[in-house]
Each structure stands twice: as structure tokens, then as C-alpha cells.
Design a protein around this motif. Structure first.
Motif, PDB file in Angstrom:
ATOM      1  N   LEU A 130       0.835  -1.201   0.000  1.00 56.08           N
ATOM      2  CA  LEU A 130       0.000   0.000   0.000  1.00 56.08           C
ATOM      3  C   LEU A 130       0.870   1.252   0.000  1.00 56.08           C
ATOM      4  CD1 LEU A 130      -2.962   1.049   0.279  1.00 56.08           C
ATOM      5  CD2 LEU A 130      -2.605   0.999   2.745  1.00 56.08           C
ATOM      6  N   ARG A 131       1.884   1.264   0.855  1.00 60.84           N
ATOM      7  CA  ARG A 131       2.754   2.436   0.962  1.00 60.84           C
ATOM      8  C   ARG A 131       3.585   2.657  -0.302  1.00 60.84           C
ATOM      9  NH1 ARG A 131       5.619   1.543   6.723  1.00 60.84           N
ATOM     10  NH2 ARG A 131       5.972  -0.474   5.743  1.00 60.84           N
ATOM     11  N   ASN A 132       3.937   1.580  -0.979  1.00 62.30           N
ATOM     12  CA  ASN A 132       4.840   1.698  -2.122  1.00 62.30           C
ATOM     13  C   ASN A 132       4.127   1.936  -3.445  1.00 62.30           C
ATOM     14  OD1 ASN A 132       7.165   1.307  -0.559  1.00 62.30           O
ATOM     15  ND2 ASN A 132       6.977  -0.921  -0.689  1.00 62.30           N
ATOM     16  N   THR A 133       2.875   1.525  -3.556  1.00 64.53           N
ATOM     17  CA  THR A 133       2.215   1.577  -4.867  1.00 64.53           C
ATOM     18  C   THR A 133       0.995   2.482  -4.916  1.00 64.53           C
ATOM     19  OG1 THR A 133       0.843  -0.369  -4.349  1.00 64.53           O
ATOM     20  CG2 THR A 133       2.989  -0.771  -5.385  1.00 64.53           C
ATOM     21  N   SER A 134       0.256   2.650  -3.833  1.00 63.37           N
ATOM     22  CA  SER A 134      -0.969   3.456  -3.881  1.00 63.37           C
ATOM     23  C   SER A 134      -0.638   4.931  -4.064  1.00 63.37           C
ATOM     24  CB  SER A 134      -1.781   3.267  -2.597  1.00 63.37           C
ATOM     25  OG  SER A 134      -2.317   1.975  -2.540  1.00 63.37           O
ATOM     26  N   ARG A 135      -1.413   5.590  -4.891  1.00 55.39           N
ATOM     27  CA  ARG A 135      -1.221   7.016  -5.155  1.00 55.39           C
ATOM     28  C   ARG A 135      -2.361   7.781  -4.494  1.00 55.39           C
ATOM     29  NH1 ARG A 135       0.907   6.846 -11.489  1.00 55.39           N
ATOM     30  NH2 ARG A 135       2.553   5.323 -11.068  1.00 55.39           N
TER      31      ARG A 135
END
Length: 517
Positions: free
Chosen positions: A441-446
Motif C-alpha cells: 500500500l505504501r509503495n504503490t498506492s497514489r
């Protein structure tokens, strides 16, 4: 006239929740203080006063005193040209601070001397809106007298971005008069209808509404509408949402239409929602509550795409009764980006969370069954209370939504202290995301958090942005619209920039708060 609440920015400022012990600190350092406390006494503490745009404010009056002791305020030298002030404290603990600047609301807050650093902490000011708005309204009146009705209308509309929504009625009446003078009867009538819906007894609005419609030989219509209004029935004055043809998603239609769904999404199972959102009480429903996806309807816009291309999706969560596109200038943006718009009707703030979440999840599943979608371009978006729901969808269902636009409202998974109210915080309304998905979530969600300069959710939105940044969210934006209040609506330019943040991502080097140009 209601003015905005002054507040301290969270940057560098520490709030001690329930700091009763700290408030009992004596002015002099206590005996037996440890080396850490001894280091604090006499250490310079530096702060900076900034305005609503983040620029330094020179000549501000800053006063301090030990918290909770009723001592006299000690005034510091006025802030420098860079907005800075400095002090040396002779006590360890919590201190009260007050800032006074002409033209701004006074600010009072707290800081803990034990957590002071060599870096200055910022204290943010907000304009004292009462005299400012009064000046705008007086200037607008003069512009009308000079025949400059367009300029007058700009000033009236500017005032409405600042004052409370409930205070819009007399200003809308003034806006209607500018249209009336220009001979624009349709626009004048629309403004008067809005004014009367807000305040049915606004005398100016009633008189002008009656005059306007009588000139159009509609005296009977206005009499019936005002009589219904006096009886508590506002339906005669409410503007209907444009009606679009009813189509089935299975036909893969294009353009604007209304659709109903035939089946529920596997993600909208109530037991799954209860697990994600922390129980049935948090969802607002009882265990085993029935769900009929066919009972609702959706406003849909599908752009035309070349064969072989895949659509992105914007799932819209409205705070009100309709899921339609809120600004017609958003349609060309959807066309250029190849984005489907889908928003549930009757999914506004009065609905329980479970229903609003299920409608959004069902919408994605129904579109996936009918249209070629690009999984990495499925966004949740919402305004005010809808923004809070949209943020919860992205944080709790990262396997469905790749990101979201949270406009004038955001939900968070941790209580955040309010810097201007010790012991009080913005409460967590979500459980923390599952550890198994948190890294992804932290690495991919915008995530794009949008607020306005005069939005009453501005400080909580900024605080949530900073917490998300501290938690390591790599694709994160904070957009602040200058001169805009909470009830400004969802303008196309804000939507365009938020979508650009998703689809034209330039990497972490461009991250950081900024306003919309």
C-alpha cells in the motif's frame, strides 16, 4: 459573520495529551532534574510566524508563560523580517504561547520545552475573515452602483468561499441582482432558488423571486412555490439532476447514462467488510444485514476509446444524493484520459458506511465484467464526507483501488493530536491497514489530498498528509486551492491536476505540498 478558527500548524510543534503533570512545572527548573532536563533550561527555542500562504510575518507580537499557572504573559521582541522569534526558557515542561498580528485571528497554543530542537517550529496564522469579507461585500455593492456587475459577482462569489454555507443566502440574493440587472433571468432565478433553499424567509430573495417570475407571467407558479416553502416543502425549488437514459452495463454503452447492477461484488461481503473496518458497529449495520445491489442506481459516463485500449475508472462517492459528474468541464478530462466515471445515487452522507462502501465495490466489479479495464488505473474519489469514504476504500481495499482523490475530507487510521487543543485529537475512524498489505500500500498506492485555503478540514488534511508521509507512503500529494472554502464544489481544474498526479507521475523528487496553480 462566522470567521475561521485560528490554529497552530503541526510542524515542529508537540502537543502533550492530558499533560496535567507538565502543567504543574514551576517557573524555575525543579530540584533533582536529570541531565536531559538540565540541558533544556537556558537552551534557545526558535519559532517562526507564517501567514496562510506559508510566508513569514514580520512584526508579530509573541507572548509566552508556563502552562496552567495563570502567570502574566511575557512578551518577546517582535518577529524579525523573516518572521522569527527566539526565547530562552528557565523551566522544563509545557508552555503556553500567544501570537497577535493585525488583520489575523489571534493564535494560542502550547509547546513542550523538552522536545524543542535547534530548528524553528512554525506557527500558522489565518486571516481575520470578518473585516476582509465585509470589505469584499462593500466593494461589490459599489461595483453594482457603477454598473460593473461582473466584477461585483466575482467579489460575492469570493466571499462565499470563506463564510459558512448557511450564510450564503443573502449573498446569493445579491448575486441574483447582478444577473437581474444584466437581463439574465435564468441565472438570476437559479441563484434565488439556492438562496431560498438555504433560508426560506430571506425577504430580499422572496421579493426578487416574486418580481422576476411575475415579469415572466409566472405569478401563479411563484405563489405556489412560496406557499409550499412556508409549509416546509422545498421540492418545488429544488433543481433536478439531469436525467440520462437507463442502460445496462452488459451492453457496454458509451456516453452518459444511468445504470443499475444485477449482482454484488465478492468484496462487498459483510463479514469481509467487518474484518477490514473493525466490526459491524463501525459499518453502521447489524450482522447478517441483507444487501440488494439492484435496489440502487449509478450515474455513469463512458468515453469512446480506440479498439484494444483499456479504460481507467473513477469511482465517485458523493456527499449528496446524486453520483453525477459535478462539473461538466470534467467530461473532456475523462475523454482525454480514457476514464469511466461511475457514482452511486443515494449514497450521500446520510447512508451508513457499509452501504456506501458496498456500492463502490459493486461498481468496480460490474465494470470489470463489462469493459476492458486497466487494474492500475482504478481510482476512488470523493468530496467532503465522500472523500472520507473514498480514503477508507483505498486504505482498506488496496487490491481493488490503486489510489484516490480525497477532496475536502480524509479518513485516517490513527488518532492525531490537535496542536491547538492539548489532550484532543482528530480520532481514528479506520483500523490500521493489514500488516500483510501495508508495505505494498505504501509503495504503490497514489494518494492526493485536496483541501482549500478556507476549508474547515484544512488542518486535519494537512496533519493526515504529514502522518502518511512519516509512514512511508511514497506516492503522495497535498494540494491546497488558494482562496477556496469547503463548499466550493469539485471544480474541473482541481480534478484535472489530481488525475495528472496519478497518471503523469514523476517520482518522489517532485513530492511535497503545493497549491493548485
Amino acid at each position: 459573520m462566522t470567521s475561521l478558527r485560528s490554529a497552530l500548524l503541526a510542524a515542529g510543534l508537540v502537543v502533550v495529551a492530558g499533560a496535567m503533570a507538565a502543567q504543574q512545572q514551576e517557573l524555575q527548573a525543579p530540584r533533582g532534574a536529570g541531565s536531559a532536563d538540565a540541558d533544556v533550561v537556558g537552551r534557545p527555542v526558535v519559532g517562526r510566524i507564517v501567514d496562510e500562504a506559508g510566508l513569514p510575518v514580520a512584526g508579530a507580537l509573541v507572548s509566552i508563560r508556563p502552562a496552567g499557572q495563570g502567570r502574566e504573559w511575557r512578551r518577546l521582541p517582535k518577529t524579525s523580517a523573516k518572521g522569527r522569534f527566539a526565547m530562552r526558557l528557565n523551566a522544563v515542561g509545557t508552555w503556553e504561547i500567544r501570537v497577535e498580528v493585525a488583520g489575523y485571528r489571534p493564535v494560542e497554543g502550547w509547546f513542550d520545552s523538552r522536545r524543542a530542537t535547534a530548528e524553528p517550529f512554525d506557527i500558522g496564522l489565518e486571516i481575520d475573515t470578518e473585516p476582509v469579507v465585509r470589505g469584499w461585500l462593500e466593494s461589490a455593492k459599489r461595483q453594482v452602483e457603477l454598473g460593473e456587475t461582473t466584477r461585483a459577482r466575482e467579489l460575492y462569489e469570493q466571499a462565499m468561499t470563506v463564510v459558512s454555507y448557511l450564510e450564503h443566502a443573502p449573498i446569493l440574493s445579491a448575486v441574483a441582482r447582478t444577473y437581474f440587472v444584466e437581463g439574465k433571468a435564468v441565472e438570476a432565478e437559479q441563484s434565488l432558488r439556492q438562496a431560498l433553499l438555504l433560508d426560506p424567509q430571506d425577504r430580499d430573495a422572496r421579493e426578487l423571486f416574486e418580481t422576476l417570475l411575475q415579469k415572466q407571467d409566472r405569478g401563479g407558479e411563484v405563489a405556489a412555490a412560496l406557499a409550499a416553502l412556508d409549509a416546509g416543502d422545498r421540492s418545488a425549488l429544488q433543481e433536478e439532476v439531469p436525467s440520462h437514459p437507463v442502460r445496462s452495463l452488459t451492453e457496454r454503452p458509451e456516453g452518459r447514462f444511468r445504470a443499475s447492477l444485477t449482482s454484488a461484488s465478492p468484496w462487498s461481503r459483510l463479514d469481509l467488510l467487518a474484518d477490514r473496518f473493525g466490526g459491524y458497529q463501525a459499518l453502521g449495520v447489524a450482522r447478517g444485514s441483507a444487501w440488494d445491489p439492484a435496489a440502487g442506481s449509478f450515474e455513469v459516463y463512458v468515453p469512446e476509446l480506440p479498439d484494444g485500449d483499456r479504460y481507467g475508472v473513477v469511482v465517485w462517492v458523493s456527499p449528496g444524493p446524486s453520483g453525477h459528474v459535478p462539473d461538466r468541464d470534467i467530461i473532456p478530462i475523462l475523454d482525454r484520459r480514457g476514464l469511466i466515471w461511475i457514482g452511486a445515487n443515494d449514497s450521500g452522507n446520510p447512508r451508513v458506511r457499509a452501504d456506501r462502501v458496498r456500492l463502490a465495490l459493486d461498481a468496480v466489479a460490474a465494470l470489470e465484467a463489462s469493459y476492458p479495464l486497466e487494474r492500475a488505473r482504478i481510482w476512488a474519489a470523493g468530496y467532503s464526507g465522500g472523500g472520507r469514504v473514498a480514503s477508507s476504500l483505498v486504505l482498506e481495499f488496496p487490491e481493488v483501488f490503486s489510489g484516490g482523490i480525497f477532496y475536502m475530507g480524509t479518513s485516517f487510521y490513527r488518532t492525531i493530536a490537535m496542536p491547538q487543543k492539548p489532550g484532543v485529537g482528530w480520532p481514528a475512524v479506520l483500523p490500521p491497514p493489514a500488516p500483510s498489505t501495508f508495505d505494498a500500500l505504501r509503495n504503490t498506492s497514489r494518494l492526493v489530498l485536496v483541501t482549500g485555503q478556507y476549508d474547515f478540514n484544512r488542518f486535519s488534511t494537512r496533519a493526515y498528509y504529514r502522518e502518511l508521509e512519516r509512514d512511508g507512503f511514497a506516492r503522495l500529494r497535498y494540494l491546497e486551492l488558494p482562496g477556496v472554502g469547503h463548499y466550493y464544489g469539485m471544480p474541473a481544474d482541481a480534478f484535472a491536476q489530481a488525475i495528472a498526479e496519478f497518471e503523469d507521475w514523476h517520482g518522489p523528487s517532485s513530492r511535497g505540498p503545493r497549491g493548485i496553480e
